[in-house]
Design an enzyme around this catalytic site. Structure first.
Site, PDB file in Angstrom:
ATOM      1  N   SER A 275       0.807  -1.358  -0.040  1.00 12.79           N
ATOM      2  CA  SER A 275       0.034   0.040   0.045  1.00 12.79           C
ATOM      3  C   SER A 275       0.800   1.641   0.606  1.00 12.79           C
ATOM      4  CB  SER A 275      -0.467   0.216   1.432  1.00 12.79           C
ATOM      5  OG  SER A 275      -1.898  -0.786   1.194  1.00 12.79           O
ATOM      6  N   HIS A 333       0.780   4.386   5.078  1.00  9.93           N
ATOM      7  CA  HIS A 333       0.048   4.764   3.228  1.00  9.93           C
ATOM      8  C   HIS A 333       0.429   7.181   3.798  1.00  9.93           C
ATOM      9  CE1 HIS A 333      -3.204   2.483   3.121  1.00  9.93           C
ATOM     10  NE2 HIS A 333      -2.382   1.612   4.140  1.00  9.93           N
TER      11      HIS A 333
END
Length: 382
Positions: A275, A333
């Site tokens: 991610s 993230h």
């Protein structure tokens, strides 16, 4: 029996006032004294002193010699110097290797173009279509089907963009790691090297390996779908080699940001997934083309600009990091997204445009190793 009756009669008045005083008969039968003592403790009822005794039992500290509850174990905060050095070194090696790979790719393309022209002249001058027709007739049915299948795969591969071809290689690696998670004998190895945790003994190598690791099929499909969607755009902007350097560096940098946040909050838990690297790719494209229209696969009627999508994702991850949500690694993230934005705005000028000295050095080393690039070796590439 007289001795026993005397003990019971005497115990009603003297046993509880002076527990250290024993009768002579108790020495003759210690088991009887122990049994009588426990029996009278169970029958003891004092309504006036019962509440006081209970409160004293609850609040009284443990007596000397009685072991108390063990203290909670002290969790030593991990040191992040080695992961930091690994992050800087790995990112530098990624961009240096990408610059050399680009040089070698251009050199190979020039050589392949020249060899292709010579081969085409040779084939057209010496053979005709009748030769290939006879060759095809000599093949068996299985060989013909196999050649047709290879031809179809080759046509499909050529129809993909350069970005999609590069993303296909990354997807294959992630799928292989996902299959390794399903092998029981490899569970310890996968947890040790393919999950990142600052409290683990192995800190550095999982920073890059965890970027290719997914335990859930849904998690991998979601990340790889986003990568596939934005791969053509990012490769057209940066090129295949620079894209690989940005992707690998983003994976390590996002894990480093996760390490810092976990160490600061004291919450040590393993993380895995691509991610952080995918967020860097998404943020770079949205930063470069903020007016591009994006949509949701299940809601095609809903459209929004790339700039607004990036702002929404950063806001959600910031809220998750502040509020302590643990469904995703929001620190990773954010680290990947911020690195993607920084690289498009400043990193490309600071890093990639200054690769010329390294490429010249590599060219000189190759020229010395090949005894000259133009006289005896391949063509010179500038």
């Amino acid at each position: 029996m007289a001795c026993r009756g005397f003990i019971i009669k005497w115990g009603k008045t003297e046993f509880y006032r002076s527990p250290n005083t024993f009768s002579r008969c108790s020495r003759l039968n210690p088991y009887q004294q122990q049994r009588s003592g426990f029996r009278r403790e169970a029958k003891r009822t004092d309504p006036r002193k019962g509440n006081v005794n209970k409160q004293q039992t609850k609040t009284s500290p443990p007596e000397a010699g009685t072991p108390g509850p063990p203290p909670p174990p002290k969790v030593r905060r991990p040191r992040l110097f080695r992961p930091l050095m690994f992050t800087v070194g790995f990112a530098g090696c990624s961009f240096g290797g990408a610059a050399i790979l680009q040089y070698e790719t251009l050199k190979a393309r020039v050589q392949t173009a020249k060899d292709g022209e010579e081969l085409e002249k040779l084939v057209m001058g010496s053979q005709d279509m009748a030769y290939w027709h006879d060759w095809w007739n000599q093949l068996s049915s299985f060989q013909r089907q196999l050649l047709l299948l290879v031809s179809m795969v080759d046509d499909f591969w050529r129809s993909l963009t350069e970005g999609q071809r590069t993303a296909t290689g990354i997807i294959v690696v992630n799928a292989a790691v996902l299959c390794c998670w399903r092998i029981p004998a490899m569970q310890r190895t996968m947890i040790k090297y393919f999950t990142s945790n600052p409290a683990s003994k192995t800190q550095c190598l999982p920073m890059i390996l965890s970027s290719f690791s997914h335990y859930s099929i849904i998690h991998m499909v979601a990340n790889m779908y986003v990568l596939w969607t934005f791969s053509s755009g990012i490769v057209s902007l940066l090129g295949k080699e620079q894209f690989l350097a940005v992707y690998l560096s983003a994976g390590v940098i996002s894990t480093m940001v996760s390490y810092v946040c976990k160490t600061a909050s004291g919450r040590f838990y393993p993380s895995l997934g691509a991610s952080g690297a995918v967020m860097a790719v998404l943020a770079a494209v949205c930063m470069k083309v903020p007016e591009a229209k994006l949509g949701i696969i299940f809601l095609p009627m809903v459209t929004f600009t790339a700039g607004n999508a990036l702002k929404a994702l950063v806001a959600i991850d910031s809220a998750g990091l502040i509020l302590g949500w643990r469904l995703f690694d929001h620190a990773a993230h954010l680290g990947g997204a911020l690195f993607g934005v920084w690289y498009v705005a400043y990193g490309h000028k600071l890093i990639w445009r200054r690769r010329e000295p390294l490429v010249k050095l590599w060219h000189e080393l190759r020229s010395k190793g090949g005894k000259g690039s133009r006289p005896g070796g391949g063509p010179e590439v500038r």
